[in-house]
Design a protein around this motif. Structure first.
Motif: not given
Length: 229
Positions: A166-170, A173-175
């Motif tokens: 999740a940390d990678v995608y968050i 995605m800048g969220v």
């Protein structure tokens, strides 16, 4: 254990689980598995596919095994596992900051909560019990990005994601300011799962166990768990 010539094994690798395995065939799992098998003279070839397809290919014996599988009741019935996990990862319930959890653990989720998960993933042996007890409504999607987007627009109340993934995608995605991990779902030991159609499955699992043990004895194991740039 010494061999006159290298053995060759073909494994299916998921395409959407960074930092462990990405669509380019890179990540912690790739590096760790290759190095562990190298210690016991096994050369690894990988086929990068979606996770559900990787499981089916292994079920059918199209490949020798698949990596990044949680060892739990449902998977032990399907595959052959060794004793040494690749690593341990934690999965949490993530919430949009606009709609915080307001509870402290999964067993107190509001009745009927809509929970987003990835189709085909394992979520621990307690998950079915949790769904029944809290009457959860499950929304299945095919990617982490979809989960995060559904969370952001309020289509789901919460999403279960592995923290490091999740940390990678968050970050991508800048969220990071919009989503929080609130509490734990489960902690998984992650393995290579070998095909029951393969008569050498037990041999592969024993060799991988040996390779991982050698890496730990050499002091190289922890270095291989560091995400690659």
């Amino acid at each position: 254990m010494v061999y006159s010539e290298p053995l060759n094994i073909t494994l299916a690798a998921e395409d959407g689980w960074p930092p462990f395995a990405d669509e380019f065939g890179r990540g912690i799992s790739h590096h760790l598995i290759e190095q562990a098998f190298k210690e016991v003279d096994v050369v690894v070839s990988t086929i990068v596919v979606p996770y559900t397809r990787a499981l089916v290919m292994t079920d059918r014996g199209s490949v020798n095994g698949v990596f990044n599988v949680t060892k739990e009741q449902s998977t032990v019935k399907r595959f052959v596992f060794g004793q040494e996990p690749l690593f341990t990862v934690k999965a949490s319930f993530f919430f949009a900051k606009e709609h915080p959890a307001n509870v402290n653990d999964k067993w107190h989720l509001p009745i009927g909560s809509v929970v987003g998960i990835i189709d085909g993933y394992e979520y621990g042996d307690e998950f079915i019990q949790l769904i029944e007890k809290r009457q959860l409504r499950i929304t299945k999607v095919n990617s982490q990005r979809q989960l995060i987007n559904l969370l952001l627009v309020g289509r789901i109340d919460t999403a279960i994601m592995f923290d490091m993934v999740a940390d990678v995608y968050i970050e991508q995605m800048g969220v990071a300011k919009d989503i929080n991990a609130e509490f734990n779902n489960h902690t998984s030991e992650i393995f290579v799962a070998f095909s029951k159609q393969d008569p050498r499955a037990k041999q592969w699992s024993t060799l991988l166990d040996k390779g991982l043990q050698i890496l730990k004895q050499q002091g190289h194991y922890q270095q291989l768990l560091v995400p690659l740039d």
